[in-house]
Design a protein around this motif. Sequence first.
Motif, mmCIF file in Angstrom:
data_model
loop_
_atom_site.group_PDB
_atom_site.id
_atom_site.type_symbol
_atom_site.label_atom_id
_atom_site.label_comp_id
_atom_site.label_asym_id
_atom_site.label_seq_id
_atom_site.Cartn_x
_atom_site.Cartn_y
_atom_site.Cartn_z
ATOM 1 N N MET A 128 0.819 -1.196 0.000
ATOM 2 C CA MET A 128 0.000 0.000 0.000
ATOM 3 C C MET A 128 0.863 1.261 0.000
ATOM 4 N N PHE A 129 1.881 1.284 0.865
ATOM 5 C CA PHE A 129 2.761 2.459 0.915
ATOM 6 C C PHE A 129 3.440 2.676 -0.426
ATOM 7 N N GLN A 130 3.863 1.586 -1.039
ATOM 8 C CA GLN A 130 4.531 1.664 -2.329
ATOM 9 C C GLN A 130 3.630 2.371 -3.349
ATOM 10 N N ILE A 131 2.372 2.014 -3.367
ATOM 11 C CA ILE A 131 1.418 2.608 -4.312
ATOM 12 C C ILE A 131 1.263 4.103 -4.039
ATOM 13 N N LEU A 132 1.161 4.480 -2.770
ATOM 14 C CA LEU A 132 1.014 5.896 -2.419
ATOM 15 C C LEU A 132 2.234 6.704 -2.847
ATOM 16 N N TRP A 133 3.417 6.139 -2.664
ATOM 17 C CA TRP A 133 4.637 6.820 -3.101
ATOM 18 C C TRP A 133 4.595 7.035 -4.613
ATOM 19 N N VAL A 134 4.289 5.968 -5.349
ATOM 20 C CA VAL A 134 4.279 6.056 -6.809
ATOM 21 C C VAL A 134 3.257 7.086 -7.270
ATOM 22 N N ILE A 135 2.058 7.039 -6.716
ATOM 23 C CA ILE A 135 1.020 8.010 -7.100
ATOM 24 C C ILE A 135 1.499 9.431 -6.822
ATOM 25 N N GLY A 136 2.051 9.658 -5.646
ATOM 26 C CA GLY A 136 2.519 11.000 -5.289
ATOM 27 C C GLY A 136 3.588 11.524 -6.230
ATOM 28 N N PHE A 137 4.570 10.697 -6.539
ATOM 29 C CA PHE A 137 5.636 11.156 -7.433
ATOM 30 C C PHE A 137 5.159 11.280 -8.876
ATOM 31 N N LEU A 138 4.173 10.493 -9.271
ATOM 32 C CA LEU A 138 3.611 10.662 -10.614
ATOM 33 C C LEU A 138 2.741 11.915 -10.704
ATOM 34 N N LEU B 242 3.984 11.592 4.903
ATOM 35 C CA LEU B 242 3.750 10.204 4.511
ATOM 36 C C LEU B 242 5.055 9.517 4.112
ATOM 37 N N ILE B 243 5.853 10.189 3.305
ATOM 38 C CA ILE B 243 7.134 9.633 2.845
ATOM 39 C C ILE B 243 8.037 9.317 4.035
ATOM 40 N N LEU B 244 8.185 10.287 4.910
ATOM 41 C CA LEU B 244 9.080 10.095 6.052
ATOM 42 C C LEU B 244 8.557 9.035 7.021
ATOM 43 N N ALA B 245 7.245 8.945 7.169
ATOM 44 C CA ALA B 245 6.661 7.970 8.091
ATOM 45 C C ALA B 245 6.698 6.544 7.543
ATOM 46 N N THR B 246 6.739 6.394 6.239
ATOM 47 C CA THR B 246 6.676 5.052 5.650
ATOM 48 C C THR B 246 7.999 4.591 5.037
ATOM 49 N N ALA B 247 9.009 5.414 5.089
ATOM 50 C CA ALA B 247 10.294 5.052 4.470
ATOM 51 C C ALA B 247 10.897 3.802 5.113
ATOM 52 N N ARG B 248 10.883 3.745 6.428
ATOM 53 C CA ARG B 248 11.487 2.584 7.105
ATOM 54 C C ARG B 248 10.757 1.277 6.772
ATOM 55 N N PRO B 249 9.417 1.234 6.866
ATOM 56 C CA PRO B 249 8.756 -0.024 6.478
ATOM 57 C C PRO B 249 9.032 -0.426 5.029
ATOM 58 N N LEU B 250 9.066 0.548 4.130
ATOM 59 C CA LEU B 250 9.396 0.227 2.736
ATOM 60 C C LEU B 250 10.824 -0.298 2.613
ATOM 61 N N TRP B 251 11.735 0.334 3.331
ATOM 62 C CA TRP B 251 13.141 -0.086 3.302
ATOM 63 C C TRP B 251 13.262 -1.555 3.709
ATOM 64 N N ILE B 252 12.581 -1.902 4.777
ATOM 65 C CA ILE B 252 12.619 -3.287 5.264
ATOM 66 C C ILE B 252 11.990 -4.223 4.237
ATOM 67 N N TRP B 253 10.832 -3.845 3.720
ATOM 68 C CA TRP B 253 10.140 -4.685 2.744
ATOM 69 C C TRP B 253 10.958 -4.848 1.468
ATOM 70 N N PHE B 254 11.523 -3.759 0.963
ATOM 71 C CA PHE B 254 12.349 -3.834 -0.244
ATOM 72 C C PHE B 254 13.586 -4.688 0.000
ATOM 73 N N GLY B 255 14.161 -4.598 1.177
ATOM 74 C CA GLY B 255 15.350 -5.378 1.510
ATOM 75 C C GLY B 255 15.075 -6.868 1.515
ATOM 76 N N ARG B 256 13.903 -7.242 1.999
ATOM 77 C CA ARG B 256 13.538 -8.657 2.022
ATOM 78 C C ARG B 256 13.430 -9.214 0.611
ATOM 79 N N SER B 257 12.850 -8.463 -0.293
ATOM 80 C CA SER B 257 12.737 -8.943 -1.678
ATOM 81 C C SER B 257 14.108 -9.026 -2.324
ATOM 82 N N SER B 258 14.975 -8.051 -2.036
ATOM 83 C CA SER B 258 16.321 -8.062 -2.610
ATOM 84 C C SER B 258 17.111 -9.257 -2.109
ATOM 85 N N THR B 259 16.960 -9.593 -0.835
ATOM 86 C CA THR B 259 17.670 -10.736 -0.265
ATOM 87 C C THR B 259 17.200 -12.027 -0.922
ATOM 88 N N ARG B 260 15.893 -12.167 -1.106
ATOM 89 C CA ARG B 260 15.351 -13.362 -1.771
ATOM 90 C C ARG B 260 15.872 -13.475 -3.193
#
Length: 127
Positions: A1-11, A100-118
């Motif tokens: 969900m956070f990922q989508i909000l970031w993308v929408i905001g930057f678009l 929103l960006i500052l509040a959700t950056a850490r959860p996204l960082w963790i989530w993105f890191g998990r996918s990168s590790t896999r």
Amino acid sequence: MFQILWVIGFLIGTTTHTADLILGGSDVYGGFPPGVRLFWVTLTVLDPITAVLIMLRRRAGIVLGIAVIVADIAVNWTVFVLLGGLSWFGVINQSLFAVLILATARPLWIWFGRSSTRERAEPARAA
């Protein structure tokens, strides 16, 4: 969900700056100092790069996104207070997006890191 909000905001930022360039031509943001004008035009490139990196779940997108939004609100609030010419609606909504960006950056960082590790582990297992 956070990922989508970031993308929408930057678009939204991409669309806004692109429309400004199309409608304003070479004299877009003409009433503002050259550095501010250059920064706003640069966002036409930085915003979509950020959106793509976030869509691809790259941590670089998080870093770039934070840098872009913090710089953008700093520039826009400075212009708003010192020079005028920007709407309350724009600076407030952009500031809320920054929260929103500052509040959700850490959860996204963790989530993105998990996918990168896999992704890095999968080729190693196949070898």
